[in-house]
Design an enzyme around this catalytic site. Sequence first.
Site, PDB file in Angstrom:
ATOM      1  CG  ASP A 234      10.366 -23.938  20.698  1.00 26.82           C
ATOM      2  OD1 ASP A 234      10.789 -25.026  20.279  1.00 26.82           O
ATOM      3  OD2 ASP A 234      11.006 -23.228  21.509  1.00 26.82           O
TER       4      ASP A 234
ATOM      5  NE  ARG B  35      20.897 -25.806  24.058  1.00 25.92           N
ATOM      6  CZ  ARG B  35      21.647 -25.751  25.155  1.00 25.92           C
ATOM      7  NH1 ARG B  35      22.599 -24.840  25.237  1.00 25.92           N
ATOM      8  NH2 ARG B  35      21.427 -26.578  26.148  1.00 25.92           N
TER       9      ARG B  35
ATOM     10  CB  ILE C 153      11.101 -23.432  29.023  1.00 25.71           C
ATOM     11  CG1 ILE C 153       9.782 -24.201  29.131  1.00 25.71           C
ATOM     12  CG2 ILE C 153      12.240 -24.292  28.497  1.00 25.71           C
ATOM     13  CD1 ILE C 153       9.839 -25.447  30.009  1.00 25.71           C
TER      14      ILE C 153
ATOM     15  NE  ARG D 146      18.925 -22.788  24.488  1.00 30.19           N
ATOM     16  CZ  ARG D 146      18.493 -22.969  23.239  1.00 30.19           C
ATOM     17  NH1 ARG D 146      18.659 -22.033  22.344  1.00 30.19           N
ATOM     18  NH2 ARG D 146      17.938 -24.120  22.894  1.00 30.19           N
TER      19      ARG D 146
ATOM     20  CB  CYS E 138      21.499 -18.372  22.365  1.00 29.95           C
ATOM     21  SG  CYS E 138      19.933 -18.922  23.009  1.00 29.95           S
TER      22      CYS E 138
ATOM     23  CE  LYS F  82      14.517 -25.000  14.704  1.00 26.99           C
ATOM     24  NZ  LYS F  82      15.400 -25.177  15.869  1.00 26.99           N
ATOM     25  CG  ASN F  83      13.460 -28.098  17.359  1.00 26.84           C
ATOM     26  OD1 ASN F  83      14.371 -27.619  16.675  1.00 26.84           O
ATOM     27  ND2 ASN F  83      12.729 -27.362  18.165  1.00 26.84           N
TER      28      ASN F  83
ATOM     29  NE  ARG G 123      19.243 -20.947  13.935  1.00 22.67           N
ATOM     30  CZ  ARG G 123      19.781 -21.109  15.146  1.00 22.67           C
ATOM     31  NH1 ARG G 123      20.069 -20.053  15.885  1.00 22.67           N
ATOM     32  NH2 ARG G 123      20.036 -22.308  15.619  1.00 22.67           N
TER      33      ARG G 123
HETATM   34  C1  EPZ Z   1      15.173 -27.804  22.488  1.00 18.64           C
HETATM   35  O1  EPZ Z   1      16.274 -27.026  22.935  1.00 18.64           O
HETATM   36  C2  EPZ Z   1      14.673 -27.126  21.217  1.00 18.64           C
HETATM   37  N1  EPZ Z   1      15.730 -27.137  20.213  1.00 18.64           N
HETATM   38  C3  EPZ Z   1      14.252 -25.679  21.537  1.00 18.64           C
HETATM   39  O2  EPZ Z   1      13.722 -25.117  20.346  1.00 18.64           O
HETATM   40  C4  EPZ Z   1      13.157 -25.726  22.597  1.00 18.64           C
HETATM   41  O3  EPZ Z   1      12.800 -24.408  22.951  1.00 18.64           O
HETATM   42  C5  EPZ Z   1      13.664 -26.465  23.842  1.00 18.64           C
HETATM   43  O4  EPZ Z   1      14.115 -27.798  23.462  1.00 18.64           O
HETATM   44  C6  EPZ Z   1      12.598 -26.618  24.915  1.00 18.64           C
HETATM   45  O5  EPZ Z   1      11.502 -27.298  24.393  1.00 18.64           O
HETATM   46  C7  EPZ Z   1      15.986 -28.284  19.533  1.00 18.64           C
HETATM   47  O6  EPZ Z   1      15.358 -29.310  19.748  1.00 18.64           O
HETATM   48  C8  EPZ Z   1      17.064 -28.223  18.498  1.00 18.64           C
HETATM   49  P1  EPZ Z   1      16.297 -27.974  26.804  1.00 18.64           P
HETATM   50  P2  EPZ Z   1      17.217 -27.593  24.146  1.00 18.64           P
HETATM   51  O7  EPZ Z   1      17.604 -28.649  27.008  1.00 18.64           O
HETATM   52  O8  EPZ Z   1      17.348 -29.062  24.021  1.00 18.64           O
HETATM   53  C9  EPZ Z   1      17.854 -25.989  30.772  1.00 18.64           C
HETATM   54  C10 EPZ Z   1      13.516 -23.550  18.612  1.00 18.64           C
HETATM   55  O9  EPZ Z   1      13.067 -22.397  18.583  1.00 18.64           O
HETATM   56  N2  EPZ Z   1      19.000 -26.911  30.662  1.00 18.64           N
HETATM   57  O10 EPZ Z   1      15.028 -28.776  26.887  1.00 18.64           O
HETATM   58  O11 EPZ Z   1      18.433 -26.771  24.173  1.00 18.64           O
HETATM   59  C11 EPZ Z   1      17.877 -24.913  29.702  1.00 18.64           C
HETATM   60  O12 EPZ Z   1      18.698 -23.841  30.082  1.00 18.64           O
HETATM   61  C12 EPZ Z   1      14.411 -23.991  19.756  1.00 18.64           C
HETATM   62  O13 EPZ Z   1      13.285 -24.435  17.749  1.00 18.64           O
HETATM   63  C13 EPZ Z   1      19.890 -27.004  31.732  1.00 18.64           C
HETATM   64  O14 EPZ Z   1      19.743 -26.323  32.743  1.00 18.64           O
HETATM   65  O15 EPZ Z   1      16.301 -27.226  25.402  1.00 18.64           O
HETATM   66  C14 EPZ Z   1      16.430 -24.524  29.591  1.00 18.64           C
HETATM   67  O16 EPZ Z   1      16.131 -23.590  30.607  1.00 18.64           O
HETATM   68  C15 EPZ Z   1      14.652 -22.858  20.765  1.00 18.64           C
HETATM   69  N3  EPZ Z   1      20.950 -27.852  31.619  1.00 18.64           N
HETATM   70  C16 EPZ Z   1      15.689 -25.837  29.897  1.00 18.64           C
HETATM   71  O17 EPZ Z   1      16.642 -26.708  30.519  1.00 18.64           O
HETATM   72  C17 EPZ Z   1      21.164 -28.635  30.513  1.00 18.64           C
HETATM   73  O18 EPZ Z   1      22.148 -29.412  30.485  1.00 18.64           O
HETATM   74  C18 EPZ Z   1      15.147 -26.538  28.663  1.00 18.64           C
HETATM   75  O19 EPZ Z   1      16.240 -26.721  27.793  1.00 18.64           O
HETATM   76  C19 EPZ Z   1      20.248 -28.524  29.443  1.00 18.64           C
HETATM   77  C20 EPZ Z   1      19.166 -27.662  29.539  1.00 18.64           C
END
Ligand code: EPZ
Length: 421
Positions: free
Chosen positions: A306, A93, A328, A122, A117, A22-23, A398
């Site tokens: 995840d 998202r 995370i 996020r 969320c 998915k990701n 999802r």
């Molecule tokens: C991706 O989300 C995945 N989703 C998530 O999977 C996964 O949990 C996450 O990466 C971490 O591995 C997809 O790929 C579609 P991040 P993403 O930006 O990109 C902070 C699932 O269940 N952050 O790596 O949104 C954020 O708040 C989903 O399949 C900032 O502070 O995750 C978090 O604490 C859930 N500022 C951390 O970084 C930003 O601009 C990691 O978020 C962006 C993120």
Amino acid sequence: MEKMIIHGGVPLSGRVVLSGSKNAALPIMMASLLTDEPVRIRNAPRLRDVRTAIDLLSRLGVEAGWAGEHELVLRAARIESHEAPYDLVKTMRASFCVLGPLLARSGRARVSTPGGCAIGARPVNLHIAGIRALGARVQLRGGYVEAHADSLTGARIWLDNPSVGATENIMMAAVLARGRTQIENAAREPEVQDLARLLNGMGARIRGAGTHVIEIEGVARLHGVEHEIIPDRIEAGSMMVAAAITGGDVEIANAPAEHLDAVIVKLREAGVEISSNGNPGLRVRRRGELRPVELRTLPYPGFPTDLQAQMMALLTQAAGTSVITETIFENRFMHAPELIRMGGDILMKGPTAVVRGPTRLSGAPVMATDLRASMSLILAGLAAENTTELSRVYHLDRGYEALDAKLSSLGARIERVKDGR
Ligand code: EPZ
């Protein structure tokens, strides 16, 4: 609405084939905006989030649809809208990752911020800082990011934390920028690497995906491509836990073992037997007692956040005290209260959960809150005595394709029924 009914206590056995990731699929679909030629994606999973992405891309003017059971064809011959509306970005998202490609393709984008969320605030500050560094003018108005750029110029970008989405968004903006971009402290996830492979197949010049520094030489245009999505490592880990928590013996035919090092190490530490019988795939079984472990979620290649909820369900069955630290997301223990209702002994203190076991799990009516929490409750239901009813199954749909059919083929007694509520 639908719910899942699980009659627990059956050790799973047999062979299961994973769906595409998915990701990986979601950002790869957004990348179709970067060319006016067709992008053909094989091994695409039939998921609710993929349908949402098709809906979003269609609204932008992309001809998007299924060309086979798991094959998508996307063609952005022309961009008809530059707006990703709140209702879609709120539900998924990953929609926010149209920002980079829209900017690169046509110099403007109006994308709703996703808002928080269930699992956390996020924010998208790292995405915005990255495209600003490439020369875009960005302002936040009415909950929307409004970005303009007559042209984008390569830049050196440092990510405060290795955000997966920010790395992907910036990469998709930089591939058509003038000159060189360096993304430092980039996310190393296999899904980022799969996106880079797709972009290079479209004529981009990206090096270093999978390492902390990704270098991108901008090119004038990108062309169409055919690409096969990698198997879903999170579905793989979820199935490995399903075999372990039921004391089963399961072959996961196309498990991407090379993306699962941290998961394999941790499950073996817990007493799960994992072997790769030469060809691709893994055999996972658990015959003896489960042992407690210490677990910290980390950016890849560390243990994936995840799979934290799924591991918590498993560790309720380990003989001893386990400690789980979620580094995370700030609120990713929503599955814990439901696991406690089923008999789990879990104590939470901020980012840490202490799990004592083994405790007998008994089925109960439980509610899903987010995608991976839903899977955690399914896994607990598979191990519990008597019957578990999981409502709000749409969360599950999802990110897991035909989960009830896959688990049933391994012997699980699980069925999906209409939920009267
Ligand atoms: C991706 O989300 C995945 N989703 C998530 O999977 C996964 O949990 C996450 O990466 C971490 O591995 C997809 O790929 C579609 P991040 P993403 O930006 O990109 C902070 C699932 O269940 N952050 O790596 O949104 C954020 O708040 C989903 O399949 C900032 O502070 O995750 C978090 O604490 C859930 N500022 C951390 O970084 C930003 O601009 C990691 O978020 C962006 C993120």
